[in-house]
Design a protein around this motif. Structure first.
Motif, PDB file in Angstrom:
ATOM      1  N   ARG A  73       0.830  -1.213   0.000  1.00 33.39           N
ATOM      2  CA  ARG A  73       0.000   0.000   0.000  1.00 33.39           C
ATOM      3  C   ARG A  73       0.861   1.257   0.000  1.00 33.39           C
ATOM      4  NH1 ARG A  73      -5.782   0.046   1.710  1.00 33.39           N
ATOM      5  NH2 ARG A  73      -6.423  -2.093   1.380  1.00 33.39           N
TER       6      ARG A  73
ATOM      7  N   PHE B 217       2.046   1.702  -3.466  1.00 32.41           N
ATOM      8  CA  PHE B 217       0.915   2.113  -4.298  1.00 32.41           C
ATOM      9  C   PHE B 217       0.597   3.592  -4.093  1.00 32.41           C
ATOM     10  CE2 PHE B 217      -2.859   1.818  -6.690  1.00 32.41           C
ATOM     11  CZ  PHE B 217      -3.833   2.521  -6.015  1.00 32.41           C
TER      12      PHE B 217
ATOM     13  N   SER C 227     -11.727   0.081  -7.046  1.00 33.79           N
ATOM     14  CA  SER C 227     -11.984  -1.217  -7.662  1.00 33.79           C
ATOM     15  C   SER C 227     -13.458  -1.329  -8.029  1.00 33.79           C
ATOM     16  CB  SER C 227     -11.603  -2.323  -6.673  1.00 33.79           C
ATOM     17  OG  SER C 227     -12.080  -3.566  -7.116  1.00 33.79           O
TER      18      SER C 227
ATOM     19  N   GLU D 221     -11.790  -0.423  -1.845  1.00 35.83           N
ATOM     20  CA  GLU D 221     -10.408  -0.701  -2.232  1.00 35.83           C
ATOM     21  C   GLU D 221      -9.974   0.252  -3.348  1.00 35.83           C
ATOM     22  OE1 GLU D 221      -8.193  -2.965  -0.993  1.00 35.83           O
ATOM     23  OE2 GLU D 221      -9.676  -3.404   0.561  1.00 35.83           O
TER      24      GLU D 221
ATOM     25  N   ASP E 158      -6.396  -0.936  -8.635  1.00 31.25           N
ATOM     26  CA  ASP E 158      -5.139  -1.707  -8.657  1.00 31.25           C
ATOM     27  C   ASP E 158      -4.449  -1.574 -10.017  1.00 31.25           C
ATOM     28  OD1 ASP E 158      -3.195  -3.332  -7.579  1.00 31.25           O
ATOM     29  OD2 ASP E 158      -4.142  -5.169  -8.304  1.00 31.25           O
TER      30      ASP E 158
END
Length: 111
Positions: A3, A6, A94, A100, A103
């Motif tokens: 994370r 990211f 997502s 979330e 990604d």
């Protein structure tokens, strides 16, 4: 750890693609008028509602200088992600779980 990487990547992308849309509204006098609000020189007005958020400042001769604020998503993997508006900012999440983050690679601009 994933994370952190990211989030660091998203921040890097945002900084690279950062741009602000600004404009000037001409005035005549010592105060500015915007959306029914009167501002005196040096005062600011912030709009945090609607599809576009912005901040304005009353400058000399009643001129109003304004710039968009917030983050707008410009590119994202549409097959696995979607964009939601949260306040003044777009957020890529997502498609299967809106809690979330996306990604994939996301490009955005500030302003």
């Amino acid at each position: 750890m994933e994370r952190i990487i990211f989030i660091s990547g998203i921040i890097s992308i945002l900084l690279v693609y950062a741009e602000a849309a600004c404009w000037l509204e001409r005035g005549n006098g010592s105060s500015c008028h915007h959306e029914g609000v009167t501002l005196h020189m040096g005062q600011t007005y912030v709009n945090t509602t609607g599809p576009t958020c912005y901040k304005c400042e009353c400058m000399a001769f009643g001129e109003l200088g304004c710039c968009n604020t917030g983050i707008s998503i410009r590119d994202y993997p549409a097959d696995i992600c979607k964009v939601l508006r949260r306040g003044c900012n777009d957020v890529a999440v997502s498609k299967t779980n809106e809690d979330e983050p996306c990604d994939g690679t996301v490009a955005a601009v500030i302003g």
